[in-house]
Design a protein around this motif. Structure first.
Motif, PDB file in Angstrom:
ATOM      1  N   ALA A 199       0.848  -1.187   0.000  1.00 32.03           N
ATOM      2  CA  ALA A 199       0.000   0.000   0.000  1.00 32.03           C
ATOM      3  C   ALA A 199       0.882   1.234   0.000  1.00 32.03           C
ATOM      4  O   ALA A 199       1.654   1.448  -0.919  1.00 32.03           O
ATOM      5  CB  ALA A 199      -0.937  -0.044   1.206  1.00 32.03           C
ATOM      6  N   ALA A 253     -13.151   0.499   6.519  1.00 34.36           N
ATOM      7  CA  ALA A 253     -12.011   0.343   5.606  1.00 34.36           C
ATOM      8  C   ALA A 253     -11.675  -1.105   5.261  1.00 34.36           C
ATOM      9  O   ALA A 253     -10.598  -1.378   4.769  1.00 34.36           O
ATOM     10  CB  ALA A 253     -10.784   1.015   6.216  1.00 34.36           C
ATOM     11  N   ARG A 254     -12.558  -2.033   5.502  1.00 38.65           N
ATOM     12  CA  ARG A 254     -12.308  -3.422   5.124  1.00 38.65           C
ATOM     13  C   ARG A 254     -12.242  -3.578   3.601  1.00 38.65           C
ATOM     14  O   ARG A 254     -12.892  -2.820   2.893  1.00 38.65           O
ATOM     15  CB  ARG A 254     -13.405  -4.327   5.681  1.00 38.65           C
ATOM     16  CG  ARG A 254     -13.464  -4.363   7.201  1.00 38.65           C
ATOM     17  CD  ARG A 254     -14.514  -5.357   7.626  1.00 38.65           C
ATOM     18  NE  ARG A 254     -14.676  -5.385   9.087  1.00 38.65           N
ATOM     19  CZ  ARG A 254     -15.470  -6.236   9.716  1.00 38.65           C
ATOM     20  NH1 ARG A 254     -16.182  -7.099   9.034  1.00 38.65           N
ATOM     21  NH2 ARG A 254     -15.576  -6.211  11.018  1.00 38.65           N
ATOM     22  N   PRO A 255     -11.551  -4.566   3.062  1.00 39.56           N
ATOM     23  CA  PRO A 255     -10.778  -5.558   3.820  1.00 39.56           C
ATOM     24  C   PRO A 255      -9.408  -5.030   4.238  1.00 39.56           C
ATOM     25  O   PRO A 255      -8.803  -4.227   3.524  1.00 39.56           O
ATOM     26  CB  PRO A 255     -10.626  -6.695   2.809  1.00 39.56           C
ATOM     27  CG  PRO A 255     -10.582  -6.003   1.484  1.00 39.56           C
ATOM     28  CD  PRO A 255     -11.514  -4.832   1.609  1.00 39.56           C
ATOM     29  N   TRP A 256      -8.927  -5.497   5.366  1.00 38.45           N
ATOM     30  CA  TRP A 256      -7.584  -5.205   5.826  1.00 38.45           C
ATOM     31  C   TRP A 256      -6.675  -6.361   5.430  1.00 38.45           C
ATOM     32  O   TRP A 256      -7.047  -7.523   5.548  1.00 38.45           O
ATOM     33  CB  TRP A 256      -7.557  -5.028   7.346  1.00 38.45           C
ATOM     34  CG  TRP A 256      -8.235  -3.779   7.819  1.00 38.45           C
ATOM     35  CD1 TRP A 256      -9.571  -3.597   7.997  1.00 38.45           C
ATOM     36  CD2 TRP A 256      -7.598  -2.550   8.158  1.00 38.45           C
ATOM     37  NE1 TRP A 256      -9.830  -2.316   8.437  1.00 38.45           N
ATOM     38  CE2 TRP A 256      -8.629  -1.651   8.555  1.00 38.45           C
ATOM     39  CE3 TRP A 256      -6.280  -2.107   8.194  1.00 38.45           C
ATOM     40  CZ2 TRP A 256      -8.365  -0.344   8.962  1.00 38.45           C
ATOM     41  CZ3 TRP A 256      -6.017  -0.799   8.604  1.00 38.45           C
ATOM     42  CH2 TRP A 256      -7.048   0.065   8.978  1.00 38.45           C
ATOM     43  N   THR A 257      -5.497  -6.024   4.946  1.00 43.72           N
ATOM     44  CA  THR A 257      -4.507  -7.038   4.593  1.00 43.72           C
ATOM     45  C   THR A 257      -3.443  -7.056   5.674  1.00 43.72           C
ATOM     46  O   THR A 257      -2.896  -6.010   6.032  1.00 43.72           O
ATOM     47  CB  THR A 257      -3.850  -6.727   3.239  1.00 43.72           C
ATOM     48  OG1 THR A 257      -4.865  -6.675   2.240  1.00 43.72           O
ATOM     49  CG2 THR A 257      -2.843  -7.800   2.869  1.00 43.72           C
ATOM     50  N   ASN A 261      -4.380   6.084   3.078  1.00 42.89           N
ATOM     51  CA  ASN A 261      -3.737   4.808   3.387  1.00 42.89           C
ATOM     52  C   ASN A 261      -3.657   4.643   4.907  1.00 42.89           C
ATOM     53  O   ASN A 261      -3.350   5.585   5.633  1.00 42.89           O
ATOM     54  CB  ASN A 261      -2.329   4.793   2.793  1.00 42.89           C
ATOM     55  CG  ASN A 261      -1.581   3.520   3.128  1.00 42.89           C
ATOM     56  OD1 ASN A 261      -1.892   2.470   2.587  1.00 42.89           O
ATOM     57  ND2 ASN A 261      -0.595   3.608   4.021  1.00 42.89           N
ATOM     58  N   TRP A 284      -1.330  -4.245   9.732  1.00 38.58           N
ATOM     59  CA  TRP A 284      -2.588  -4.368   8.996  1.00 38.58           C
ATOM     60  C   TRP A 284      -2.733  -3.151   8.094  1.00 38.58           C
ATOM     61  O   TRP A 284      -2.604  -2.016   8.543  1.00 38.58           O
ATOM     62  CB  TRP A 284      -3.769  -4.432   9.971  1.00 38.58           C
ATOM     63  CG  TRP A 284      -3.736  -5.609  10.889  1.00 38.58           C
ATOM     64  CD1 TRP A 284      -3.008  -5.751  12.034  1.00 38.58           C
ATOM     65  CD2 TRP A 284      -4.473  -6.813  10.737  1.00 38.58           C
ATOM     66  NE1 TRP A 284      -3.251  -6.965  12.609  1.00 38.58           N
ATOM     67  CE2 TRP A 284      -4.145  -7.652  11.835  1.00 38.58           C
ATOM     68  CE3 TRP A 284      -5.378  -7.279   9.781  1.00 38.58           C
ATOM     69  CZ2 TRP A 284      -4.697  -8.909  12.003  1.00 38.58           C
ATOM     70  CZ3 TRP A 284      -5.928  -8.536   9.949  1.00 38.58           C
ATOM     71  CH2 TRP A 284      -5.593  -9.346  11.042  1.00 38.58           C
ATOM     72  N   ARG A 285      -3.022  -3.382   6.822  1.00 37.44           N
ATOM     73  CA  ARG A 285      -3.054  -2.295   5.844  1.00 37.44           C
ATOM     74  C   ARG A 285      -4.407  -2.241   5.136  1.00 37.44           C
ATOM     75  O   ARG A 285      -4.991  -3.266   4.804  1.00 37.44           O
ATOM     76  CB  ARG A 285      -1.937  -2.482   4.804  1.00 37.44           C
ATOM     77  CG  ARG A 285      -0.550  -2.554   5.403  1.00 37.44           C
ATOM     78  CD  ARG A 285       0.493  -2.839   4.325  1.00 37.44           C
ATOM     79  NE  ARG A 285       1.828  -3.004   4.870  1.00 37.44           N
ATOM     80  CZ  ARG A 285       2.678  -2.014   5.106  1.00 37.44           C
ATOM     81  NH1 ARG A 285       2.327  -0.774   4.825  1.00 37.44           N
ATOM     82  NH2 ARG A 285       3.874  -2.246   5.601  1.00 37.44           N
ATOM     83  N   SER A 286      -4.838  -1.024   4.890  1.00 38.45           N
ATOM     84  CA  SER A 286      -6.056  -0.814   4.116  1.00 38.45           C
ATOM     85  C   SER A 286      -6.031   0.609   3.563  1.00 38.45           C
ATOM     86  O   SER A 286      -5.157   1.411   3.916  1.00 38.45           O
ATOM     87  CB  SER A 286      -7.299  -1.030   4.974  1.00 38.45           C
ATOM     88  OG  SER A 286      -8.475  -0.978   4.184  1.00 38.45           O
ATOM     89  N   SER A 287      -6.959   0.901   2.693  1.00 36.59           N
ATOM     90  CA  SER A 287      -7.090   2.256   2.172  1.00 36.59           C
ATOM     91  C   SER A 287      -8.561   2.510   1.873  1.00 36.59           C
ATOM     92  O   SER A 287      -9.340   1.572   1.664  1.00 36.59           O
ATOM     93  CB  SER A 287      -6.243   2.461   0.913  1.00 36.59           C
ATOM     94  OG  SER A 287      -6.617   1.551  -0.103  1.00 36.59           O
TER      95      SER A 287
END
Length: 432
Positions: A68, A303-307, A258, A213-216
């Motif tokens: 991300a 903000a799902r999904p979180w990776t 992000n 945990w990453r999301s955008s």
């Protein structure tokens, strides 16, 4: 000559290199790079600028970068600017106005550190944030404009052997074996580097017990409760809490936000990436932030999904493996993200190595020894800063109270001065 690969040594007498099919030796003076990520592509550009021919081998079929956002500080953007990459990033990246630190539970502002114009005025280069894929594209497009850079995909370096004349590399390309000779082999193949693990005494990456945990999310979809937490302007914002922290900043020309949340790994796994479902997400991630401000909890649900990416690190830096084999980036020193310097250190490594090789001419051993010495000291200092940030971000109880008092009352100029050693550093000049 002995060929090394896959953790074993193979005697050249057992493999007749001269009769192996598809043999080819295109340029014995070229620099061979294993890996076309940020480190590998930056190195190719830095070497090309200094007149070297470069051959990159990348095992993936495409160069679509996963991940991300990235924070790229002035110590790295000054180098990207010299390589012509910063210009390619200007429309997709964002220059934040400030770096802000806030309390995760109350939302209270602890620190507002202006960085926009100050970065260029004080350190001579901007502080930017961008999507990792945008940086990858900028590096790749610039590399494709250099005729002395060749990139071959679906090509895994499996074995290598060095002698006085250089290094011979065997590459698995589709269903055949190719051979390439060069002056030097550089492992830029990431934290699970085959170049590093091919040696019997190789150190493996150590699991830290934490997950990023990453999301955008598109700016227009941010919940009102979260928007109320954001300082005015375009900023990098970090929220601190007991055992965890959350960072948010704009990417994709400011159209997306992000998020990176770092928390303990409740599943205690060992894989780099973690496949998640809503149940495990609720149980193992969001509960870490249950006592935080409502706005943070709301944005995490939206903000799902979180990776999830489990965080690994190298206990020691190891740049030089052999006389003709050197590592850069995560292959040499995978580090945790608390100093936001992972990508910057890879960029620094690449430009420092190119500088060292160009200055020392054909004196490869002394060039690599000097490079390794300087970079080990530099990366060690960055790792120590990251460890300090980790303690500050995840503090609890009386330690967190003392931290908040310090942050609220310390003059901003003292914080700025404390970054001079990091952001004002010029990796090319340090290796001359």
């Amino acid at each position: 000559m002995h060929l090394r690969g896959q953790g074993r040594r193979l005697n050249a007498a057992l493999i007749d290199l001269k009769t192996e099919r598809n043999r080819r030796v295109p340029n014995p003076d070229q620099i061979i790079i294993a890996g076309a990520g940020i480190a590998g592509l930056t190195l190719a550009l830095a070497l090309s600028k200094k007149g070297f021919a470069v051959q990159i081998f990348e095992k993936s079929a495409t160069l679509a970068e996963i991940g991300a956002g990235l924070q790229i500080s002035p110590n790295a953007t000054r180098l990207l600017d010299r390589l012509g990459v910063l210009e390619r990033l200007k429309y997709s990246s964002v220059e934040p106005e400030a770096i802000c630190l806030q309390d995760g539970a109350s939302g209270e502002r602890l620190l507002h550190f202006p960085i926009g114009n100050r970065a260029k005025e004080r350190w001579g280069a901007p502080y930017i944030v961008c999507h990792r894929a945008d940086l990858q594209d900028a590096l790749l497009n610039e590399a494709r404009s250099h005729p002395n850079i060749a990139i071959q995909l679906q090509s895994a370096v499996t074995q290598h052997g060095a002698d006085a004349a250089g290094i011979l590399v065997r590459v698995q390309y589709h269903d055949r074996i190719e051979e390439h000779r060069g002056a030097l082999l550089v492992g830029a193949d990431g934290v699970w580097s085959n170049m590093r693990t091919a040696t019997s005494d190789a150190e493996r990456a150590r699991y830290t017990g934490t997950v990023a945990w990453r999301s955008s999310i598109a700016v227009e979809h941010l919940p009102a409760s979260f928007k109320a937490l954001l300082p005015p302007g375009t900023n990098v914002v970090a929220w601190t809490g007991a055992n965890a922290h959350l960072i948010a900043y704009p990417i994709r020309s400011g159209q997306m936000i992000n998020f990176v949340a770092v928390a303990p790994d409740r599943q205690n796994g060992r894989r780099w990436d973690v496949q998640t479902n809503p149940d495990s997400l609720n149980q193992n991630f969001i509960r870490e932030f249950a006592g935080w401000h409502r706005g943070i909890h709301d944005v995490m649900l939206i903000a799902r999904p979180w990776t999830a990416w489990r965080l690994f690190e190298m206990k020691k830096c190891r740049f030089q493996i052999e006389d003709r084999l050197v590592l850069i980036g995560d292959a040499a020193h995978a580090m945790t993200p608390y100093a936001a310097q992972g990508a910057a250190m890879a960029i620094e490594d690449a430009c420092a190595l190119a500088s060292a090789l160009s200055v020392n001419g054909t004196m490869w051993p002394s060039a690599l020894e000097q490079f390794s010495k300087v970079r080990t000291k530099r990366v060690g200092a960055v790792v120590r800063r990251g460890a300090l940030n980790h303690l500050a971000y995840h503090a609890k109880g009386p330690v967190a109270v003392a931290r908040n008092i310090l942050l609220r009352n310390r003059p901003v100029e003292k914080f700025v001065k404390g970054f001079d050693w990091l952001y004002g550093y010029d990796a090319e000049k340090e290796n001359k």
